[in-house]
Design a protein around this motif. Structure first.
Motif, PDB file in Angstrom:
ATOM      1  N   ASN A 171       6.146  -6.562  -0.243  1.00  0.00           N
ATOM      2  CA  ASN A 171       5.294  -6.487  -1.368  1.00  0.00           C
ATOM      3  C   ASN A 171       3.953  -6.746  -0.962  1.00  0.00           C
ATOM      4  N   MET A 172       3.601  -7.883  -0.292  1.00  0.00           N
ATOM      5  CA  MET A 172       2.118  -8.062   0.239  1.00  0.00           C
ATOM      6  C   MET A 172       1.688  -7.112   1.022  1.00  0.00           C
ATOM      7  N   LEU A 173       2.235  -6.233   2.115  1.00  0.00           N
ATOM      8  CA  LEU A 173       1.967  -5.326   2.667  1.00  0.00           C
ATOM      9  C   LEU A 173       1.533  -4.202   1.889  1.00  0.00           C
ATOM     10  N   THR A 174       2.256  -3.943   0.744  1.00  0.00           N
ATOM     11  CA  THR A 174       2.236  -2.868  -0.294  1.00  0.00           C
ATOM     12  C   THR A 174       0.773  -2.888  -0.872  1.00  0.00           C
ATOM     13  N   ARG A 175       0.555  -4.284  -1.208  1.00  0.00           N
ATOM     14  CA  ARG A 175      -0.562  -4.563  -1.783  1.00  0.00           C
ATOM     15  C   ARG A 175      -1.876  -4.337  -1.079  1.00  0.00           C
ATOM     16  N   CYS A 176      -1.750  -4.826   0.087  1.00  0.00           N
ATOM     17  CA  CYS A 176      -3.179  -4.598   1.083  1.00  0.00           C
ATOM     18  C   CYS A 176      -3.275  -3.019   1.463  1.00  0.00           C
ATOM     19  N   MET A 177      -1.916  -2.402   1.725  1.00  0.00           N
ATOM     20  CA  MET A 177      -2.290  -1.059   2.267  1.00  0.00           C
ATOM     21  C   MET A 177      -2.649  -0.093   0.937  1.00  0.00           C
ATOM     22  N   ALA A 178      -2.432  -0.687  -0.493  1.00  0.00           N
ATOM     23  CA  ALA A 178      -2.959   0.287  -1.556  1.00  0.00           C
ATOM     24  C   ALA A 178      -4.305   0.349  -1.495  1.00  0.00           C
ATOM     25  N   PHE A 179      -5.059  -0.860  -1.108  1.00  0.00           N
ATOM     26  CA  PHE A 179      -6.620  -0.970  -1.046  1.00  0.00           C
ATOM     27  C   PHE A 179      -6.886  -0.042   0.256  1.00  0.00           C
ATOM     28  N   ASP A 180      -6.201  -0.205   1.296  1.00  0.00           N
ATOM     29  CA  ASP A 180      -6.593   0.360   2.538  1.00  0.00           C
ATOM     30  C   ASP A 180      -6.678   2.208   2.256  1.00  0.00           C
ATOM     31  N   LEU A 181      -5.648   2.415   1.217  1.00  0.00           N
ATOM     32  CA  LEU A 181      -5.324   3.836   1.292  1.00  0.00           C
ATOM     33  C   LEU A 181      -6.318   4.416   0.043  1.00  0.00           C
ATOM     34  N   GLU A 182      -6.791   3.747  -0.619  1.00  0.00           N
ATOM     35  CA  GLU A 182      -7.596   4.035  -1.690  1.00  0.00           C
ATOM     36  C   GLU A 182      -8.654   5.096  -1.551  1.00  0.00           C
ATOM     37  N   SER A 183      -9.265   4.834  -0.211  1.00  0.00           N
ATOM     38  CA  SER A 183     -10.326   5.693  -0.205  1.00  0.00           C
ATOM     39  C   SER A 183      -9.820   7.082   0.440  1.00  0.00           C
ATOM     40  N   ARG A 184      -8.658   7.209   0.932  1.00  0.00           N
ATOM     41  CA  ARG A 184      -8.207   8.272   1.373  1.00  0.00           C
ATOM     42  C   ARG A 184      -7.435   9.022   0.165  1.00  0.00           C
ATOM     43  N   GLY A 185      -7.513   8.522  -1.287  1.00  0.00           N
ATOM     44  CA  GLY A 185      -7.103   9.174  -2.236  1.00  0.00           C
ATOM     45  C   GLY A 185      -5.548   9.136  -2.326  1.00  0.00           C
ATOM     46  N   VAL A 186      -4.944   8.125  -1.500  1.00  0.00           N
ATOM     47  CA  VAL A 186      -3.277   7.829  -1.468  1.00  0.00           C
ATOM     48  C   VAL A 186      -3.098   6.708  -2.362  1.00  0.00           C
ATOM     49  N   LEU A 187      -1.888   6.865  -3.061  1.00  0.00           N
ATOM     50  CA  LEU A 187      -1.454   5.799  -3.820  1.00  0.00           C
ATOM     51  C   LEU A 187      -0.420   4.824  -3.256  1.00  0.00           C
ATOM     52  N   ALA A 188      -0.292   3.597  -3.218  1.00  0.00           N
ATOM     53  CA  ALA A 188       0.609   2.859  -2.739  1.00  0.00           C
ATOM     54  C   ALA A 188       1.389   1.764  -3.700  1.00  0.00           C
ATOM     55  N   VAL A 189       2.642   2.022  -3.947  1.00  0.00           N
ATOM     56  CA  VAL A 189       3.426   0.975  -4.764  1.00  0.00           C
ATOM     57  C   VAL A 189       4.599   0.278  -4.465  1.00  0.00           C
ATOM     58  N   ALA A 190       4.952  -0.759  -4.868  1.00  0.00           N
ATOM     59  CA  ALA A 190       6.410  -1.194  -4.403  1.00  0.00           C
ATOM     60  C   ALA A 190       7.272  -1.175  -5.602  1.00  0.00           C
ATOM     61  N   VAL A 191       8.448  -0.391  -5.455  1.00  0.00           N
ATOM     62  CA  VAL A 191       9.500  -0.417  -6.462  1.00  0.00           C
ATOM     63  C   VAL A 191      10.737  -0.935  -6.118  1.00  0.00           C
ATOM     64  N   THR A 192      11.347  -1.532  -7.359  1.00  0.00           N
ATOM     65  CA  THR A 192      12.487  -2.112  -7.148  1.00  0.00           C
ATOM     66  C   THR A 192      13.680  -0.999  -7.979  1.00  0.00           C
ATOM     67  N   PRO A 193      14.625  -0.817  -7.188  1.00  0.00           N
ATOM     68  CA  PRO A 193      15.566   0.346  -7.581  1.00  0.00           C
ATOM     69  C   PRO A 193      16.674  -0.064  -8.709  1.00  0.00           C
ATOM     70  N   GLY A 194      16.518  -1.409  -8.887  1.00  0.00           N
ATOM     71  CA  GLY A 194      17.730  -2.352  -9.748  1.00  0.00           C
ATOM     72  C   GLY A 194      18.763  -2.551  -9.016  1.00  0.00           C
ATOM     73  N   TRP A 195      19.888  -2.979  -9.492  1.00  0.00           N
ATOM     74  CA  TRP A 195      20.992  -3.403  -8.798  1.00  0.00           C
ATOM     75  C   TRP A 195      21.953  -1.992  -8.711  1.00  0.00           C
ATOM     76  N   VAL A 196      22.053  -1.692  -7.538  1.00  0.00           N
ATOM     77  CA  VAL A 196      22.687  -0.561  -7.598  1.00  0.00           C
ATOM     78  C   VAL A 196      24.020  -0.370  -6.421  1.00  0.00           C
ATOM     79  N   GLN A 197      24.887   0.586  -6.919  1.00  0.00           N
ATOM     80  CA  GLN A 197      26.483   0.471  -6.079  1.00  0.00           C
ATOM     81  C   GLN A 197      26.221   1.230  -5.082  1.00  0.00           C
ATOM     82  N   THR A 198      25.862   0.511  -3.986  1.00  0.00           N
ATOM     83  CA  THR A 198      25.709   1.215  -2.446  1.00  0.00           C
ATOM     84  C   THR A 198      26.509   0.046  -1.746  1.00  0.00           C
TER      85      THR A 198
END
Ligand SMILES: NC(=O)c1ccc[n+]([C@@H]2O[C@H](COP(=O)([O-])OP(=O)(O)OC[C@H]3O[C@@H](n4cnc5c(N)ncnc54)[C@H](OP(=O)(O)O)[C@@H]3O)[C@@H](O)[C@H]2O)c1
Length: 241
Positions: A171-198
């Motif tokens: 999550n922290m790396l996502t937050r950091c890379m989101a700022f690093d990637l901003e100037s390149r026009g790239v979005l970064a997010v962290a997404v939890t898929p829920g509790w999934v049958q895998t």
């Protein structure tokens, strides 16, 4: 509509396989990466169905050489990537992984796969993602995290400690890379898929892979620059860090 390219890690089973299946169904090209493509029967079935749009690529996210070799293959096929789904992950011992029984080698392995690997894959993918900046779809890095990585929601001592800590790091790396990637026009997010049958979530989980992935992809469709660096649930809600 112009071709859209996605790369999915850990695409041979579980959520990664379902992401691959649904992205192909939508018409995307998918670099379906996994450690052993030759043994990935379900991916071969998808490749027969969508021969033009499935690209099976070996990728072990814990191995820098493998990351480099995978992206050399990707770059032969496309000069732009619209979506990077950092999905591969391991649980690191589950219930046995608790204070009093912490194992340093296991902890390092979980961090390597769940946090360091996704960051290195995103770092290597940056130029390809930035090259998709002018396309209709905002180029996006999706780091598949977990609610178990939420520090704020951890209110009692528990198992899965290496896994939790590795996802908090992701999550922290996502937050950091989101700022690093901003100037390149790239979005970064962290997404939890829920509790999934895998294999990881187990048969008692509340969501099927189909439901989880359908919802996550709908969340991704609605993302804008304002969502940069956020921690979102499979239903699109903000999860506390
Ligand atoms: N299922 C849930 O309830 C749940 C909840 C929250 C978050 N998540 C997250 O969702 C993601 C997918 O989980 P899942 O439930 O689909 O798990 P899964 O069924 O156990 O599948 C894990 C996938 O990760 C791959 N993988 C493991 N180590 C790898 C490595 N070093 N390099 C490349 N691939 C590797 C596996 O490949 P191999 O077959 O080669 O091992 C497999 O494809 C994970 O990041 C997980 O933490 C899952």
């Amino acid at each position: 509509m112009p071709d859209r390219y996605a790369l999915v890690t850990g695409s041979n089973r579980g959520l990664g396989l379902e992401f691959t299946r649904q992205l192909l169904h939508r018409g995307d090209h998918v670099f379906a990466t996994c450690r052993q493509p030759d043994a990935a029967d379900a991916l071969h079935t998808l490749a027969q169905r969508y021969p033009e749009r499935v690209h099976l690529v070996p990728l072990d996210v814990a191995d820098e050489t493998s990351i480099e070799e995978a992206f050399r293959v990707v770059e032969l096929e496309t000069d732009a990537l619209h979506l990077l789904l950092n999905n591969a992950g391991i649980n690191g011992g589950g219930r046995a992984d608790r204070f009093g029984g912490l194992d340093p080698d296991r902890m390092a392995r979980v961090f390597r796969v769940n946090a360091i690997g996704p960051a290195l894959v995103a770092q290597r993918a940056t130029d390809l993602l930035a090259a998709a900046e002018a396309s209709e779809r905002l180029p996006t890095v999706v780091n598949v995290t977990s609610a178990l990585g939420s520090i704020e929601q951890t209110r009692s001592a528990s198992a899965w400690q290496s896994y939790r800590a590795s996802k908090a790091a992701l999550n922290m790396l996502t937050r950091c890379m989101a700022f690093d990637l901003e100037s390149r026009g790239v979005l970064a997010v962290a997404v939890t898929p829920g509790w999934v049958q895998t294999d990881m979530g187990g048969a008692g989980a509340t969501l099927t892979p189909e439901e989880s992935v359908r919802n996550v992809l709908a969340v991704l469709d609605d993302l804008s620059l304002a969502d940069r660096g956020t921690f979102l649930s499979w239903e699109g809600q903000t999860v506390p860090w």
